[in-house]
Design a protein around this motif. Sequence first.
Motif, short mmCIF file in Angstrom:
data_model
loop_
_atom_site.label_atom_id
_atom_site.label_comp_id
_atom_site.label_asym_id
_atom_site.label_seq_id
_atom_site.Cartn_x
_atom_site.Cartn_y
_atom_site.Cartn_z
N MET A 136 0.85 -1.18 0.00
CA MET A 136 0.00 0.00 0.00
C MET A 136 0.89 1.24 0.00
O MET A 136 1.71 1.41 0.90
N HIS A 137 0.73 2.07 -1.00
CA HIS A 137 1.63 3.21 -1.17
C HIS A 137 1.12 4.50 -0.57
O HIS A 137 1.86 5.48 -0.45
N GLY A 138 -0.14 4.54 -0.20
CA GLY A 138 -0.70 5.74 0.40
C GLY A 138 -2.09 5.43 0.93
O GLY A 138 -2.76 4.52 0.44
N SER A 139 -2.50 6.17 1.94
CA SER A 139 -3.83 5.95 2.50
C SER A 139 -4.34 7.24 3.12
O SER A 139 -3.57 8.12 3.51
N ALA A 140 -5.67 7.35 3.20
CA ALA A 140 -6.29 8.52 3.80
C ALA A 140 -7.72 8.17 4.19
O ALA A 140 -8.32 7.25 3.63
N VAL A 141 -8.24 8.92 5.14
CA VAL A 141 -9.64 8.78 5.56
C VAL A 141 -10.39 10.02 5.12
O VAL A 141 -10.02 11.15 5.47
N ILE A 142 -11.44 9.82 4.31
CA ILE A 142 -12.28 10.92 3.84
C ILE A 142 -13.72 10.57 4.16
O ILE A 142 -14.23 9.53 3.72
N ASP A 143 -14.38 11.43 4.92
CA ASP A 143 -15.79 11.23 5.26
C ASP A 143 -16.02 9.85 5.87
O ASP A 143 -16.95 9.13 5.48
N LYS A 144 -15.14 9.47 6.80
CA LYS A 144 -15.23 8.21 7.54
C LYS A 144 -15.14 6.97 6.64
O LYS A 144 -15.60 5.90 7.01
N LYS A 145 -14.51 7.13 5.50
CA LYS A 145 -14.20 6.00 4.63
C LYS A 145 -12.69 5.96 4.41
O LYS A 145 -12.04 7.00 4.31
N MET A 146 -12.13 4.77 4.34
CA MET A 146 -10.69 4.62 4.18
C MET A 146 -10.35 4.31 2.73
O MET A 146 -10.95 3.41 2.12
N TYR A 147 -9.39 5.05 2.19
CA TYR A 147 -8.92 4.86 0.83
C TYR A 147 -7.45 4.47 0.89
O TYR A 147 -6.66 5.12 1.59
#
Length: 362
Positions: free
Chosen positions: A210-221
């Motif tokens: 996994m090269h990057g991750s973020a949480v947007i609007d309580k969803k994980m990308y």
Amino acid sequence: MSEATSSSISPPSSSNSILIPNLPDDIAIQIIARTPRFYHLNLSLVCKSWRSILRSPLFFTIRSQLDCTQVFLYINVRIHNSSFKWFVLDCNLTNPKTLSPIPSIPIQAIGSAFVVLGSKIYVIGGSINDVPSSNVWVFDSRFNSWEVGQKMRVGREFAAAGVINGKIYVLGGCLVDNWTRSTNWAEVFDPKIGTWAPVPSPVEIREKWMHGSAVIDKKMYAMADRGGVAFDPEDSSWGYVSTELDLGWRGRATVVDEILYCYDYLGKIRGFDAKEFVWRELKGLDSSLPTFLCGATMANVGGKLYVVWEGRGGGNQIEVLCAEIEVRKDCFGDLWGSVVWSQVILVIPGGSSIIQCLAIEF
């Protein structure tokens, strides 16, 4: 002071404690708690009772109740591709701003994942001697100290991690070559009970790196070798990231006001609006920042976009620079940024690099 605040605060446990003469201790604590964090070291020298209260969980609870918390930026750098060092930037001070060293992890792995939960930094997994680790290290910013956290169920390196509803989720970073790693490809940590538990995931989305991750609007990308995955813990649903997000996400990113910001290979800071599924360039920065930001990483610091990058120093040295940027979205959907300040905050030896930066409010 509101009735709710006063009724929820108790005096120190010691019946003989007198923090400020002629004042009840519950009032004295509130006075001390309003003092900016920068002066706490000096306050701890006043007397033993002050030093004791400054290190108590009660003190930080009161600061939060009084809305006296402050924001700090923690930066992790790798020196000469061998050792790791940690520094903190007091974002509440006026210029010039400088980094202060903090204790380092006894053994920091390569390819760890990082998250902030409350006043703590979690450093998750990574590779030690080319072996993925299940170790978790926890830094408590209130007391400036590291402690060993609860181990994960499997070892991971270059995993995705994020915090949603007070729980830490990790995805990937492990081969799915046996039942244990397949079952625990995704895990969740609940700090209230202090344990990791497997998160069921479909076979087809189980990428390793996994090269990057973020949480947007309580969803994980999370971005993987091929595309990326999206996870919604509310209904335990999985999916793939949109083509638009996949094509535009480059490098380390952060989220400010539900906009995902990253720095692309063309030398532009861009923001992704997950509701409109569109990338937009952050305008207004052309003359404020260098054309190219080497090793750029970002953090949301009190609603401001902080960018940290590497620049050329004198001789065989690297300058670590930082900029604070106010960002906003106009009525047309365009993203605009205004640099509040930008300067060198640290000088490190050549061959070193920025690993991560994280913001904590306490």
